[in-house]
Design an enzyme around this catalytic site. Structure first.
Site, PDB file in Angstrom:
ATOM      1  N   ASN A  49     -10.105  -0.863  -2.472  1.00  8.01           N
ATOM      2  CA  ASN A  49      -8.688  -0.794  -2.103  1.00  8.01           C
ATOM      3  C   ASN A  49      -7.876  -1.550  -3.155  1.00  8.01           C
ATOM      4  OD1 ASN A  49      -6.132  -1.277  -0.959  1.00  8.01           O
ATOM      5  ND2 ASN A  49      -6.946  -1.389   1.115  1.00  8.01           N
ATOM      6  N   CYS A  68       0.787  -1.236   0.000  1.00  2.00           N
ATOM      7  CA  CYS A  68       0.000   0.000   0.000  1.00  2.00           C
ATOM      8  C   CYS A  68       0.821   1.290   0.000  1.00  2.00           C
ATOM      9  CB  CYS A  68      -0.957  -0.007   1.183  1.00  2.00           C
ATOM     10  SG  CYS A  68      -1.947  -1.511   1.253  1.00  2.00           S
ATOM     11  N   HIS A  75      -3.707   6.663   0.777  1.00  2.00           N
ATOM     12  CA  HIS A  75      -4.036   5.306   0.341  1.00  2.00           C
ATOM     13  C   HIS A  75      -5.499   5.045   0.643  1.00  2.00           C
ATOM     14  CE1 HIS A  75      -4.326   1.046   0.015  1.00  2.00           C
ATOM     15  NE2 HIS A  75      -4.298   0.835   1.317  1.00  2.00           N
TER      16      HIS A  75
END
Length: 321
Positions: free
Chosen positions: A278, A111, A248
């Site tokens: 995500n 990430c 993120h």
């Protein structure tokens, strides 16, 4: 910087998960309430990590009329390699039909990987080891969590990004701040497949990524606000100097918690998770690019971008658009 992305055409909505869960805890409405996500993209059965990255790179070449053969360095950031060895970046190099003179490197970070990739690209250029770097991010997140608990499965989608960093724009990337906490290694990891725990049976469940959600959430609240403050200080700026913040896109709860902790105006924080989910290392560049596309972020804006997650690792910088 020139940025493009690729999202697979297959779209998974919340009804898909609700039908699997068959639980009042995971109705379509509850899934949206928990995650802030309505839909996410899923790679087709014949799409691999290198395919997603290649399509993002080709989109970049087409949008900006760039001959990808003129780059001298290829970077790929991924957590979903096609083989344990060699690195997937070599598959990407082949699929893009790039010259043999190109240097190719792979970054095994999730990430926070996009900003780590910018750090490597910038360092290579400033040290005169490269002139034009193609940084790609790609992950099969949907597949990685396909056999996980429902709380994790609903969060993730597939996607890829491609960015050109070169001598003419490298100074638009500010000072980069990074951090690491290896004691959090097991808060999010894939247990099987390496030498510590080899596969011992043909079990799909061994392919899953294990995640301690509460632990990851607490890590985020502990480290990300400090990361932002440190990045501002390193770049001799304060929060008011930043036009937008692109974090993120982990989930809506985390994004809102960061915004509240830093006392940021919600209008200055990019929320781009509802129809994508995500996408790991691709979430920051995709969110940044889509905010530029829809006119929210404009030339001249200062944007703080920050990634955080598996490792545990975190990184941030400021981009002058």
């Amino acid at each position: 910087m020139k940025i493009a992305y690729y999202l697979p055409s297959d779209i998974i909505d919340n009804e898909y998960f609700a039908n699997i869960a068959k639980s009042d805890e995971y109705t379509t409405q509850e899934i949206y309430k928990k995650s802030g996500i309505q839909t996410r993209h899923k790679a087709s059965d014949n799409e691999l990590t290198s395919d997603l990255a290649a399509k993002a790179a080709l989109n970049l070449g087409k949008e900006y009329d760039i001959d990808l053969g003129n780059i001298d360095t290829l970077l790929l950031c991924t957590q979903s390699p096609e083989y344990l060895q060699p690195a997937t970046v070599y598959q990407l190099h082949h699929k893009l039909n790039l010259p043999k003179s190109i240097n190719a490197l792979e970054i095994n970070i999730a990430c926070s990987g996009y900003i780590h990739g910018l750090l490597i690209a910038k360092s290579l250029i400033l040290s005169k080891s490269a002139k034009k770097v193609l940084l790609c991010t790609a992950d099969l997140c949907f597949k990685m969590f396909e056999h996980s608990d429902m709380a994790q499965r609903i969060l993730f989608g597939d996607g890829a990004s491609a960015t050109i960093i070169e001598q003419s724009n490298v100074n638009k990337i500010g000072q980069i701040t990074c951090g690491t906490d290896g004691s959090g290694f097991f808060s999010m990891y894939k247990k099987y497949g390496g030498y510590a725990n080899p596969f011992n049976a043909q079990s799909q469940s061994q392919m899953t990524l294990l995640m301690n959600g509460p632990e990851v959430f607490l890590f985020t609240l502990r480290e990300v606000p400090n990361l932002v403050r440190q990045t501002l200080k390193t770049n001799n700026l304060n929060s008011d100097d930043i036009d937008f913040f692109v974090f993120h896109q982990a989930n809506l709860l985390i994004l809102e918690a960061i915004t509240k902790s830093l006392k940021l105006e919600r209008s200055k924080v990019i929320f781009d998770i509802e129809n994508i989910g995500n996408t790991s290392s691709s979430s920051v560049p995709i969110a940044l690019k889509r905010a530029i596309e829809n006119g929210t972020i404009k030339p001249g804006h200062k944007v703080l971008i920050a990634g955080f997650g598996i490792g545990l690792a975190w990184s941030a910088t400021i981009i002058n658009i």
